[in-house]
Design a protein around this motif. Structure first.
Motif, PDB file in Angstrom:
ATOM      1  N   ALA A 129       0.642  -1.130   0.080  1.00  0.00           N
ATOM      2  CA  ALA A 129      -0.081  -0.145  -0.054  1.00  0.00           C
ATOM      3  C   ALA A 129       0.895   1.335   0.145  1.00  0.00           C
ATOM      4  O   ALA A 129       0.260   2.238  -0.414  1.00  0.00           O
ATOM      5  N   GLN A 130       2.205   1.158   0.360  1.00  0.00           N
ATOM      6  CA  GLN A 130       3.158   2.216   0.480  1.00  0.00           C
ATOM      7  C   GLN A 130       3.814   2.269  -0.752  1.00  0.00           C
ATOM      8  O   GLN A 130       4.669   3.079  -0.829  1.00  0.00           O
ATOM      9  N   GLY A 131       3.468   1.583  -1.884  1.00  0.00           N
ATOM     10  CA  GLY A 131       4.125   1.685  -3.059  1.00  0.00           C
ATOM     11  C   GLY A 131       5.685   0.677  -3.200  1.00  0.00           C
ATOM     12  O   GLY A 131       6.297   0.984  -4.283  1.00  0.00           O
ATOM     13  N   VAL A 132       5.914  -0.119  -2.290  1.00  0.00           N
ATOM     14  CA  VAL A 132       6.903  -0.836  -2.277  1.00  0.00           C
ATOM     15  C   VAL A 132       7.005  -1.695  -3.690  1.00  0.00           C
ATOM     16  O   VAL A 132       6.021  -2.574  -3.716  1.00  0.00           O
ATOM     17  N   LYS A 133       7.951  -2.209  -4.071  1.00  0.00           N
ATOM     18  CA  LYS A 133       8.000  -3.390  -5.214  1.00  0.00           C
ATOM     19  C   LYS A 133       8.464  -4.581  -4.781  1.00  0.00           C
ATOM     20  O   LYS A 133       8.240  -5.492  -5.476  1.00  0.00           O
ATOM     21  N   GLN A 134       9.283  -4.696  -3.784  1.00  0.00           N
ATOM     22  CA  GLN A 134       9.680  -6.078  -3.226  1.00  0.00           C
ATOM     23  C   GLN A 134      10.196  -6.097  -1.903  1.00  0.00           C
ATOM     24  O   GLN A 134      10.380  -5.051  -1.356  1.00  0.00           O
ATOM     25  N   VAL A 135      10.056  -7.355  -1.397  1.00  0.00           N
ATOM     26  CA  VAL A 135      10.738  -7.455   0.200  1.00  0.00           C
ATOM     27  C   VAL A 135      11.939  -8.361   0.133  1.00  0.00           C
ATOM     28  O   VAL A 135      12.034  -9.342  -0.700  1.00  0.00           O
ATOM     29  N   SER A 136      12.949  -7.883   0.677  1.00  0.00           N
ATOM     30  CA  SER A 136      14.143  -8.887   0.737  1.00  0.00           C
ATOM     31  C   SER A 136      14.283  -9.201   2.114  1.00  0.00           C
ATOM     32  O   SER A 136      14.083  -8.561   2.978  1.00  0.00           O
ATOM     33  N   LEU A 137      15.076 -10.419   2.311  1.00  0.00           N
ATOM     34  CA  LEU A 137      15.502 -10.878   3.499  1.00  0.00           C
ATOM     35  C   LEU A 137      16.647 -11.444   3.327  1.00  0.00           C
ATOM     36  O   LEU A 137      17.275 -12.026   2.268  1.00  0.00           O
ATOM     37  N   SER A 138      17.119 -12.187   4.464  1.00  0.00           N
ATOM     38  CA  SER A 138      18.262 -13.172   4.498  1.00  0.00           C
ATOM     39  C   SER A 138      17.911 -14.447   5.330  1.00  0.00           C
ATOM     40  O   SER A 138      17.237 -14.014   6.402  1.00  0.00           O
ATOM     41  N   VAL A 139      18.497 -15.686   5.198  1.00  0.00           N
ATOM     42  CA  VAL A 139      18.326 -16.612   6.020  1.00  0.00           C
ATOM     43  C   VAL A 139      19.716 -17.379   5.851  1.00  0.00           C
ATOM     44  O   VAL A 139      20.284 -17.552   5.059  1.00  0.00           O
ATOM     45  N   ILE A 140      20.113 -17.738   7.266  1.00  0.00           N
ATOM     46  CA  ILE A 140      21.316 -18.503   7.535  1.00  0.00           C
ATOM     47  C   ILE A 140      20.974 -19.855   6.853  1.00  0.00           C
ATOM     48  O   ILE A 140      19.929 -20.405   6.811  1.00  0.00           O
ATOM     49  N   GLU A 141      22.311 -20.355   6.306  1.00  0.00           N
ATOM     50  CA  GLU A 141      22.202 -21.645   5.490  1.00  0.00           C
ATOM     51  C   GLU A 141      21.708 -22.924   6.352  1.00  0.00           C
ATOM     52  O   GLU A 141      20.856 -23.655   5.663  1.00  0.00           O
ATOM     53  N   VAL A 142      22.195 -22.744   7.662  1.00  0.00           N
ATOM     54  CA  VAL A 142      21.676 -23.761   8.373  1.00  0.00           C
ATOM     55  C   VAL A 142      20.210 -23.956   8.822  1.00  0.00           C
ATOM     56  O   VAL A 142      19.718 -24.887   9.347  1.00  0.00           O
ATOM     57  N   ASN A 143      19.488 -23.011   8.477  1.00  0.00           N
ATOM     58  CA  ASN A 143      18.240 -22.600   9.025  1.00  0.00           C
ATOM     59  C   ASN A 143      17.153 -23.260   7.967  1.00  0.00           C
ATOM     60  O   ASN A 143      16.700 -22.602   7.093  1.00  0.00           O
ATOM     61  N   GLU A 144      17.263 -24.576   8.048  1.00  0.00           N
ATOM     62  CA  GLU A 144      16.496 -25.145   6.663  1.00  0.00           C
ATOM     63  C   GLU A 144      15.032 -24.897   6.887  1.00  0.00           C
ATOM     64  O   GLU A 144      14.273 -24.842   5.662  1.00  0.00           O
ATOM     65  N   LEU A 145      14.347 -24.774   8.033  1.00  0.00           N
ATOM     66  CA  LEU A 145      13.169 -24.726   8.185  1.00  0.00           C
ATOM     67  C   LEU A 145      12.838 -23.277   7.839  1.00  0.00           C
ATOM     68  O   LEU A 145      11.511 -23.126   7.084  1.00  0.00           O
ATOM     69  N   GLY A 146      13.667 -22.307   8.198  1.00  0.00           N
ATOM     70  CA  GLY A 146      13.015 -20.839   7.885  1.00  0.00           C
ATOM     71  C   GLY A 146      13.444 -20.888   6.187  1.00  0.00           C
ATOM     72  O   GLY A 146      12.431 -20.091   5.610  1.00  0.00           O
ATOM     73  N   LEU A 147      14.433 -21.412   5.706  1.00  0.00           N
ATOM     74  CA  LEU A 147      14.516 -21.297   4.001  1.00  0.00           C
ATOM     75  C   LEU A 147      13.184 -22.025   3.376  1.00  0.00           C
ATOM     76  O   LEU A 147      12.696 -21.264   2.593  1.00  0.00           O
ATOM     77  N   GLN A 148      12.713 -22.990   4.127  1.00  0.00           N
ATOM     78  CA  GLN A 148      11.391 -23.652   3.294  1.00  0.00           C
ATOM     79  C   GLN A 148      10.315 -22.852   3.404  1.00  0.00           C
ATOM     80  O   GLN A 148       9.529 -22.893   2.674  1.00  0.00           O
ATOM     81  N   PHE A 149      10.316 -22.145   4.749  1.00  0.00           N
ATOM     82  CA  PHE A 149       9.046 -21.086   4.896  1.00  0.00           C
ATOM     83  C   PHE A 149       8.941 -20.112   4.037  1.00  0.00           C
ATOM     84  O   PHE A 149       7.971 -19.781   3.267  1.00  0.00           O
ATOM     85  N   TRP A 150      10.280 -19.399   4.031  1.00  0.00           N
ATOM     86  CA  TRP A 150      10.338 -18.222   2.977  1.00  0.00           C
ATOM     87  C   TRP A 150       9.986 -18.596   1.423  1.00  0.00           C
ATOM     88  O   TRP A 150       9.200 -17.912   0.896  1.00  0.00           O
ATOM     89  N   LYS A 151      10.528 -19.820   1.128  1.00  0.00           N
ATOM     90  CA  LYS A 151      10.264 -20.283  -0.373  1.00  0.00           C
ATOM     91  C   LYS A 151       8.894 -20.848  -0.611  1.00  0.00           C
ATOM     92  O   LYS A 151       8.290 -20.332  -1.454  1.00  0.00           O
ATOM     93  N   SER A 152       8.101 -21.294   0.472  1.00  0.00           N
ATOM     94  CA  SER A 152       6.726 -21.570   0.432  1.00  0.00           C
ATOM     95  C   SER A 152       5.935 -20.227   0.012  1.00  0.00           C
ATOM     96  O   SER A 152       4.792 -20.209  -0.310  1.00  0.00           O
ATOM     97  N   LEU A 153       6.427 -19.232   0.651  1.00  0.00           N
ATOM     98  CA  LEU A 153       5.835 -17.823   0.392  1.00  0.00           C
ATOM     99  C   LEU A 153       6.185 -17.070  -0.776  1.00  0.00           C
ATOM    100  O   LEU A 153       5.925 -15.970  -0.951  1.00  0.00           O
ATOM    101  N   GLY A 154       6.979 -18.091  -1.778  1.00  0.00           N
ATOM    102  CA  GLY A 154       7.268 -17.229  -2.875  1.00  0.00           C
ATOM    103  C   GLY A 154       8.635 -16.395  -3.004  1.00  0.00           C
ATOM    104  O   GLY A 154       8.937 -15.986  -4.154  1.00  0.00           O
TER     105      GLY A 154
END
Length: 184
Positions: A129-154
């Motif tokens: 709603a504020q005109g942003v085009k993308q969201v970025s973030l980082s995930v440490i390599e060993v955080n497999e559950l976090g990586l899967q979660f963010w991938k599931s959200l596209g």
């Protein structure tokens, strides 16, 4: 900061029964409690539990070129008004079209029920709603559950960094990004 509070209007519209609040330094003790509930994340990332001042320090930590006015820490409260989640983000970072999501936490009892996905979607709707085009973030390599979660959200991995120090541990990091859906 009162202007920031007005900007949260509509944030939790898809989270019936829950509320969101922009957290301020006076909320550090409540946020510290959430950090301590999520000790397993600190152990995974840093190899040690969160420091007693971890939440307090979160309010002042900003990347080079940014100020605390660019930082938003949004708390998610359950129907009993207890803090059960948070999203820490930096607006217009690393560029003016992007918001950086630095950290998202949910208390362990709230995980696995879809609430994290709903909380993130509310965040994305808000930044869209504020005109942003993308969201970025980082995930440490060993955080497999976090990586899967963010991938599931596209989110897609756009690069992997060289390993670097995090507390007592060393991690490579996946930098991820996702285009923000335009609000209709």
């Amino acid at each position: 900061m009162s202007n920031k509070l007005n900007e949260l209007a509509g944030f939790a519209s898809n989270l019936p029964g829950y509320s969101v609040k922009l957290l301020k330094i006076g909320d550090a003790a409540v946020l510290q409690s959430l950090y301590e509930q999520c000790t397993e994340f600190a152990l995974l990332t840093d190899g040690q539990p969160p420091s007693p001042t971890a939440a307090r320090e979160e309010f002042d930590a900003v990347p080079d070129g940014k100020t605390t006015e660019d930082k938003y820490i949004v708390g998610l409260f359950d129907p009993k008004h207890e803090l059960i989640g948070m999203i820490e983000s930096i607006r217009h970072y690393p560029d003016n079209q992007t918001w950086w999501l630095g950290l998202m936490m949910l208390s362990p009892q709230q995980r696995g029920q879809g609430l994290g996905s709903e909380f993130y979607q509310a965040f994305e709707n808000w930044v869209s709603a504020q005109g942003v085009k993308q969201v970025s973030l980082s995930v440490i390599e060993v955080n497999e559950l976090g990586l899967q979660f963010w991938k599931s959200l596209g989110f897609e991995v756009i690069r992997k960094t060289e390993p670097r120090q995090f507390g007592n541990k060393i991690h490579a990091v996946y930098v991820m990004s996702r285009p923000v859906a335009a609000m209709v």
